[in-house]
Design a protein around this motif. Structure first.
Motif, PDB file in Angstrom:
ATOM      1  N   MET A 159       0.832  -1.202   0.000  1.00 45.08           N
ATOM      2  CA  MET A 159       0.000   0.000   0.000  1.00 45.08           C
ATOM      3  C   MET A 159       0.874   1.263   0.000  1.00 45.08           C
ATOM      4  N   ARG A 160       1.921   1.230   0.808  1.00 47.54           N
ATOM      5  CA  ARG A 160       2.798   2.396   0.921  1.00 47.54           C
ATOM      6  C   ARG A 160       3.436   2.731  -0.416  1.00 47.54           C
ATOM      7  N   GLN A 161       3.920   1.732  -1.126  1.00 51.37           N
ATOM      8  CA  GLN A 161       4.564   1.974  -2.411  1.00 51.37           C
ATOM      9  C   GLN A 161       3.577   2.537  -3.438  1.00 51.37           C
ATOM     10  N   ILE A 162       2.360   2.001  -3.437  1.00 51.94           N
ATOM     11  CA  ILE A 162       1.355   2.514  -4.385  1.00 51.94           C
ATOM     12  C   ILE A 162       1.010   3.959  -4.035  1.00 51.94           C
ATOM     13  N   ARG A 163       0.860   4.234  -2.721  1.00 49.86           N
ATOM     14  CA  ARG A 163       0.547   5.610  -2.298  1.00 49.86           C
ATOM     15  C   ARG A 163       1.652   6.571  -2.730  1.00 49.86           C
ATOM     16  N   LEU A 164       2.894   6.208  -2.494  1.00 48.22           N
ATOM     17  CA  LEU A 164       4.003   7.083  -2.872  1.00 48.22           C
ATOM     18  C   LEU A 164       4.066   7.275  -4.382  1.00 48.22           C
ATOM     19  N   SER A 165       3.695   6.237  -5.136  1.00 47.67           N
ATOM     20  CA  SER A 165       3.722   6.362  -6.603  1.00 47.67           C
ATOM     21  C   SER A 165       2.664   7.342  -7.099  1.00 47.67           C
ATOM     22  N   LEU A 166       1.531   7.410  -6.385  1.00 50.35           N
ATOM     23  CA  LEU A 166       0.457   8.309  -6.809  1.00 50.35           C
ATOM     24  C   LEU A 166       0.881   9.771  -6.706  1.00 50.35           C
ATOM     25  N   TYR A 167       1.733  10.094  -5.730  1.00 51.37           N
ATOM     26  CA  TYR A 167       2.221  11.468  -5.615  1.00 51.37           C
ATOM     27  C   TYR A 167       2.967  11.886  -6.889  1.00 51.37           C
ATOM     28  N   ALA A 168       3.698  10.936  -7.486  1.00 52.31           N
ATOM     29  CA  ALA A 168       4.508  11.244  -8.667  1.00 52.31           C
ATOM     30  C   ALA A 168       3.801  10.849  -9.972  1.00 52.31           C
ATOM     31  N   ALA A 169       2.513  10.548  -9.859  1.00 49.37           N
ATOM     32  CA  ALA A 169       1.720  10.153 -11.042  1.00 49.37           C
ATOM     33  C   ALA A 169       2.324   8.931 -11.735  1.00 49.37           C
ATOM     34  N   ILE A 170       2.832   8.017 -10.943  1.00 47.25           N
ATOM     35  CA  ILE A 170       3.380   6.756 -11.464  1.00 47.25           C
ATOM     36  C   ILE A 170       2.347   5.666 -11.242  1.00 47.25           C
TER      37      ILE A 170
END
Length: 689
Positions: free
Chosen positions: A79-90
């Motif tokens: 979940m953490r990795q997906i959340r962090l990716s959303l900040y960078a539009a990844i």
């Protein structure tokens, strides 16, 4: 009430039951979300642990589409990795569907954030360290084709990558049949400019290769010394070192092996730290010391983050004593000091007895990559239950509601009424009947009568009296009468001595000597000390006797009736009576249940609430029946032939003493010492202690 209303109430009841399953940490995350005005319905699910809830809450707080990862199947790190990716539009979802999770996704996220062509090389089933090696190669803009193959483990990939970085002919060792240690020996040989053909073969183990490489190095050094053709600078061209990450990214260590000509500079260390994206907690002095003092073959800490600190759990501060010496102190002769024991603690109405200190929040840390490490908050304790006190509106202060006796047992506070009598009790005093406990500062003389639902504690002596207690009876100095002292206790009876006393108790009876008394107890009679004496009278004790001396030289008749005696039979009959009633109640419920089944089969609906009530009542009665059978079986085990220590005499047992075990009588024909009386083959036998 309609069936519909009943069903709604039942549904609400079960929702409350489900809410009770939430851990404190989960409830805290839901509370934080509500306070922030978030839609907590997205994670108000007991299937999420509190770490998962935290990631969803943090995404909602930052206006991310947290529904992308709000799935109990995804663990916290995913979940953490997906959340962090959303900040960078990844978009990591396609990789998630391919089976990549946790650290895999972190490496993929790092690569995509730098727009590296990772997809060209990424293969399903690659693990995070393999992806890391590919990412590092792409970052350094080297040809990763020789090792970007899932057949290599990450350590093999690393050896090939290091060779490519140093422009070596990696084709000499890029065969995936070599293990990483063999690859390393070939690489080190190539870096040293050696002819590796002498050991570059699968037939040699890594140890063999190392020995052969060192031989080549030695031979080359000898030849070089002879010919003196190699300049001193040529031997100073190696840069062999490693940086290892430990404690889940919280520490980084550098290691420089001793290799001839191995010169590592501070710039080399810093470049590798930058390549690994280690930016926090770098120990510049340690790096300088390691390089300047040439500390080789030594593991050096060169970067350290700040660990997260778990919050302190909630705790109770007590303003009354919980450590009263309820077990009497031993006397020099092995007896027990009943006189100086503190039996209870008194509290006054309105007195503060405890203060609860709430759990503290954890302190977040930071790893060597500069990422915040979440700290676990302390856990709250449940409020203490009990009687005789109140909790103030602040929710943390516990105050006594009465003047009374304080006890803290089995995690419960019990404050009960305690009548303190500051004079001797006699017939003139009259009958004392108290809903609570009684503490007599003096003694009890002829005609004294006390009845209490709690304990009775006498500071001095008891003569002619009648004492009835729902709890324990403690006579600190003892009781001496002419068979007209009667004590009845729902718990233990204890005192320094009992002479010509009549005692009925459900608990143990304890003293330093007992003479000419009639004792009936469901517990055990315990007489302590080398001068302890149990003589005269009749002792009926279901769980046994432990005494120092039994009887005396004058053959004063002393009878011990132990185990399955009249008291046991009465108790067993009580069990049978209770069991019969429980069986009757259970049978009636089963008949009602059978009627419900018949009605359902006939197509006549029975309200679900009624079905649940009857089914729950059946379960309760069944549980009570099992508990009752367990108690009866325990009593039978304690008194059966397998009973370990029915009667123990630690000193002398005198002639004429009578021991009856489970109805089997044995009369001592001579004095014996240190013996244990047991049943064997339906006979009372003596066993030496």
């Amino acid at each position: 009430m309609s069936d519909l209303d009943g069903a709604k109430q039942q549904e609400m009841h079960f929702r409350m039951m489900e809410n009770d399953e939430y851990l404190k940490a989960q409830q805290h995350e839901i509370k934080l979300g509500k306070e922030a005005g978030l839609d907590v319905s997205l994670y108000s699910n007991p299937e999420f642990n509190w770490l998962q809830m935290e990631q969803i809450r943090m995404g909602l707080k930052d206006n991310l589409d947290a529904s992308v990862y709000a799935d109990p199947a995804y663990n916290y790190e995913t979940m953490r990795q997906i959340r962090l990716s959303l900040y960078a539009a990844i978009d990591l979802v396609p990789y998630l569907k391919r089976g990549f999770v946790d650290d895999d996704l972190e490496e993929i996220r790092f690569a995509l954030a730098k727009r590296l062509p990772l997809d060209e090389w990424l293969q399903d089933d690659m693990c995070a360290p393999q992806i890391h090696e590919i990412r590092i190669g792409l970052c350094e803009d080297i040809d990763i084709a020789p090792y970007a193959d899932i057949r290599y483990n990450w350590m093999q990939m690393q050896e090939i990558r290091l060779g490519i970085e140093k422009k070596l002919d990696v084709s000499l060792y890029s065969n995936y049949l070599y293990n990483h240690a063999q690859m390393r020996e070939i690489r080190l040989g190539l870096e040293a400019g050696l002819d590796v053909s002498g050991y570059c073969s699968l037939v040699y183990s890594a140890t063999d290769m190392k020995e052969k490489r060192q031989m080549v190095v030695n031979n080359k050094r000898i030849n070089s010394d002879r010919e003196k053709k190699e300049s001193p600078a040529a031997s100073l061209r190696k840069k062999e070192f490693s940086i290892s990450i430990e404690e889940n990214g919280n520490k980084a260590y550098a290691y420089i092996p001793w290799i001839p000509g191995n010169i590592v500079k501070k710039e080399d260390i810093y470049q590798d730290l930058e390549r690994r994206e280690i930016v926090y907690g770098i120990k510049h002095e340690a790096i300088a010391d390691m390089i300047d003092k040439r500390r080789q073959n030594e593991k050096i800490l060169i970067a350290e983050g700040i660990p997260a600190i778990k919050g302190k759990d909630g705790w109770f501060e007590w303003f009354v004593r919980l450590d009263l010496p309820r077990i009497p102190a031993p006397l020099p002769d092995g007896g027990v000091d009943y006189v100086n024991i503190e039996a209870f603690e008194m509290v006054d109405e309105g007195e503060k007895i405890a203060l609860y200190h709430r759990a503290e929040a954890g302190i977040s840390g930071k790893n060597i990559y500069g990422e915040s490490i979440h700290a676990e908050n302390g856990l709250e304790k449940k409020p203490i239950r009990g009687i005789g006190f109140r909790i103030e509106p602040d929710g943390v202060t516990y105050v006594s509601k009465m003047n009374g006796k304080f006890e803290y047992t089995a995690g419960r506070i019990l404050i009960t009424n305690m009548l303190v009598v500051r004079e001797d009790v006699t017939a003139v005093t009259g009958k004392l009947e108290v809903d609570g406990s009684v503490y007599v500062v003096g003694s009890i003389y002829s005609g004294g009568y006390i009845k209490a639902t709690g304990d009775i504690i006498i500071e001095h002596n008891v003569e002619t009296a009648k004492l009835i207690a729902g709890g324990n009876v403690m006579i600190k100095k003892g009781s001496c009468s002419k068979n007209d002292c009667f004590i009845d206790a729902g718990g233990e009876v204890s005192g320094s001595f009992f002479e010509a006393a009549n005692i009925n108790a459900r608990g143990n009876v304890k003293a330093n000597y007992i003479m000419n008394s009639s004792i009936n107890t469901m517990g055990r009679v315990i007489v302590s000390g080398s001068k302890g004496m149990l003589l005269g009278g009749k002792i009926s004790a279901v769980r046994g006797v432990d005494t120092y001396n039994l009887g005396n030289r004058l053959h004063l008749k002393t009878i011990l009736d132990i185990g399955r005696n009249a008291l046991y039979e009465k108790e067993h009959a009580g069990y049978e009576k209770k069991r019969e009633k429980l069986l009757g109640d259970l049978k009636a419920l089963e008949q009602e249940w059978e009627k419900i089944i018949q009605l359902e089969e006939a197509g006549r609906a029975v309200p679900e609430e009624i079905q649940r009530k009857i089914h729950a009542a059946m379960e309760v009665q069944g549980q009570r029946l099992a508990e009752l059978d367990g108690e009866d079986a325990k009593l039978a085990n304690l008194t059966g032939q397998a009973a370990k220590e029915p009667v123990i005499v630690r000193g002398r047992a005198y002639e004429g003493s009578v021991v009856i075990l489970n109805g089997i009588k044995y009369t001592l024909s001579a004095e014996v010492r240190r013996v244990l009386f047991k049943i064997r083959n339906k006979q009372v036998t003596m066993v030496a202690l």
